[in-house]
Design an enzyme around this catalytic site. Structure first.
Site, PDB file in Angstrom:
ATOM      1  N   SER A 178       0.787  -1.231   0.000  1.00  0.00           N
ATOM      2  CA  SER A 178       0.000   0.000   0.000  1.00  0.00           C
ATOM      3  C   SER A 178       0.819   1.280   0.000  1.00  0.00           C
ATOM      4  CB  SER A 178      -0.979  -0.005   1.174  1.00  0.00           C
ATOM      5  OG  SER A 178      -0.319  -0.323   2.375  1.00  0.00           O
ATOM      6  N   HIS A 237      -5.529  -3.287  -2.893  1.00  0.00           N
ATOM      7  CA  HIS A 237      -5.234  -2.318  -3.954  1.00  0.00           C
ATOM      8  C   HIS A 237      -5.248  -2.912  -5.357  1.00  0.00           C
ATOM      9  CE1 HIS A 237      -4.239   0.665  -0.908  1.00  0.00           C
ATOM     10  NE2 HIS A 237      -3.647  -0.336  -0.273  1.00  0.00           N
ATOM     11  N   LYS A 250     -12.049   0.912  -1.617  1.00  0.00           N
ATOM     12  CA  LYS A 250     -11.028   1.528  -2.487  1.00  0.00           C
ATOM     13  C   LYS A 250     -11.569   1.546  -3.916  1.00  0.00           C
ATOM     14  CE  LYS A 250      -7.622   0.925   0.958  1.00  0.00           C
ATOM     15  NZ  LYS A 250      -6.920  -0.024   1.790  1.00  0.00           N
TER      16      LYS A 250
HETATM   17  C1  LIG Z   1      -6.893  -0.113   3.244  1.00  0.00           C
HETATM   18  C2  LIG Z   1      -6.276  -1.433   3.508  1.00  0.00           C
HETATM   19  C3  LIG Z   1      -6.848  -2.341   4.387  1.00  0.00           C
HETATM   20  C4  LIG Z   1      -8.009  -1.968   5.271  1.00  0.00           C
HETATM   21  O1  LIG Z   1      -9.196  -1.916   4.576  1.00  0.00           O
HETATM   22  P1  LIG Z   1     -10.379  -0.994   5.132  1.00  0.00           P
HETATM   23  O2  LIG Z   1     -11.581  -1.507   4.441  1.00  0.00           O
HETATM   24  O3  LIG Z   1     -10.023   0.395   4.797  1.00  0.00           O
HETATM   25  O4  LIG Z   1     -10.447  -1.221   6.625  1.00  0.00           O
HETATM   26  C5  LIG Z   1      -6.305  -3.597   4.482  1.00  0.00           C
HETATM   27  N1  LIG Z   1      -5.205  -3.936   3.762  1.00  0.00           N
HETATM   28  C6  LIG Z   1      -4.605  -3.068   2.946  1.00  0.00           C
HETATM   29  C7  LIG Z   1      -3.392  -3.496   2.185  1.00  0.00           C
HETATM   30  C8  LIG Z   1      -5.108  -1.792   2.794  1.00  0.00           C
HETATM   31  O5  LIG Z   1      -4.492  -0.916   2.011  1.00  0.00           O
END
Ligand SMILES: *Cc1c(COP(=O)(O)O)cnc(C)c1O
Length: 394
Positions: free
Chosen positions: A179, A207, A242
């Site tokens: 990330s 992602h 996302k």
């Molecule tokens: C954003 C993210 C999460 C958490 O997801 P949310 O739905 O925002 O709680 C988990 N793993 C990765 C790699 C992320 O980037």
């Protein structure tokens, strides 16, 4: 008030180390054009990779979902907070990623922090990439399993750790797209190691889901691992806040694995079900993702455009082919000063500092979306080059 004094001293330390975080309130919905403190900013900071968060068809689906299902679930899924639309979403998600079954969670943080303790406990061993997301780190700590962190993407180091572990049950855990770095994990090699050492392979595709692979089916589909005979050992996590533009997450895999997780994951069992209206909206989001080749092509073109134009010397655009384009600066105070200078020039780019990234690797996290336009991307790249040349001082 000694207890409060301790907190104040801690906050002062954060200030001294340039680690104090501040929220900025946006007066606009999630989109490339933000308004913060009355100022218009060009935003390069969301994970809304396909530009779906502000998509009118999706907002309409959410309103329609609320009209049909009301506001809340009323109870946890295993009591009475599970609705037909949750089933429909889980079936659609499973079909989309090519797994037997999927389980819908309220957030990705809850999915990750819950499934690791459900799959491993005392006496078991978890092998984790050092750059994994905090939610995986927390899940690992909660599990009480033995923890082995391997240097980022270092398959030889991972193999050596696996080979010397006497644990009966092993889990390899990795982000699919990292990330804060934007690079993609060596998924085929990870699966080969999982097979050789009879381990589960947990892949967090927060992602990649919606962005990578055919129709956005994710990093595993892109790597051609969906139909692998050993794919039953893959525990796929995807998040829905996302690229999917809404909220929530899912875990997908073999039907027996998902049934086990449904029984044993405390962050699933002991929490109120996500509003069914969200599941209704997410069904529309899945349709938009599947039909979203034009959005993905646009995103790829913008990634190439940014990388082509941002020719930096002292700072460095990290090697990444994904929407996450980090600009490595190093020093905490310098990265804050650069982010401030960018804001003065009309750009909103987040400064990422420890503990989110290792000490000494503070960076700007430029994230691109299909909703950006090329002119703005080029203007950002040029502004970065000017700031690097003129020398921003903290
Ligand atoms: C954003 C993210 C999460 C958490 O997801 P949310 O739905 O925002 O709680 C988990 N793993 C990765 C790699 C992320 O980037």
């Amino acid at each position: 008030m000694r207890l409060l004094d301790e907190l104040r001293a801690g906050l002062d330390r954060l200030d001294h180390e340039s680690l104090r975080r501040r929220r900025r309130s946006n007066a606009q919905p999630c989109a490339p054009h933000a308004v913060v403190d009355g100022r218009a900013l060009s935003a390069f900071c969301s994970n809304d990779y396909l530009g779906l968060a502000g998509e009118p068809a999706l907002a309409r689906a959410l309103a329609e979902g609320a009209a049909r299902w009301g506001a809340g679930a009323g109870a946890s899924h295993l009591v009475s907070g599970h609705y037909a639309v949750h089933d429909a979403l889980e079936e659609a998600l499973a079909r989309f990623v090519g797994c037997e079954r999927a389980l819908y969670f309220s957030t990705g943080y809850m999915a990750n922090s819950g499934i690791l303790p459900a799959l491993a406990g005392r006496g078991d061993a978890i092998f984790a990439d050092r750059l994994n997301h905090a939610s995986l780190v927390d899940g690992m700590l909660l599990s009480r399993a033995g923890i082995h962190r391997y240097p980022h993407a270092d398959m030889a180091a991972l193999e050596a750790l696996l080979a010397t572990s006497p644990a009966r049950r092993k889990l390899i855990v990795t982000d699919a797209v990292f990330s804060m770095d934007g690079d993609v994990a060596p998924l085929a090699e990870l699966l080969a190691l999982a097979v050789r050492h009879d381990a589960w392979l947990v892949v967090d595709d927060a992602h990649g889901f919606g962005v990578l692979g055919p129709q956005g089916r994710g990093a595993l589909a892109e790597a051609g691992l969906g139909a692998h005979p050993e794919a039953w050992r893959i525990v796929l996590v995807g998040t829905l806040g996302k690229a999917a533009g809404v909220a929530g997450a899912f875990v997908a895999g073999h039907a027996d694995l998902i049934e086990w997780l449904l029984q044993k994951t405390r962050t699933y069992v002991f929490t109120t079900g996500a509003p069914p209206a969200l599941a209704h909206a997410l069904l529309e989001s899945l349709r938009l993702i599947e039909a979203g080749d034009a959005r993905r092509a646009r995103l790829q073109a913008l990634i190439a455009c940014f990388r082509g134009h941002a020719q930096l010397r002292r700072w460095r655009v990290l090697p990444s082919r994904t929407a996450i384009q980090p600009v490595l600066i190093g020093d905490n105070a310098e990265v804050l000063a650069v982010a401030g200078a960018l804001a003065a020039a009309g750009f909103w780019v987040p400064a990422i500092r420890p503990p989110t990234v290792p000490a000494g690797t503070a960076r700007l996290r430029v994230s691109l979306t299909a909703a950006h336009d090329e002119v703005e991307v080029i203007r950002l790249a040029r502004t970065l080059m000017e700031l690097e040349r003129s020398g921003v001082t903290a």
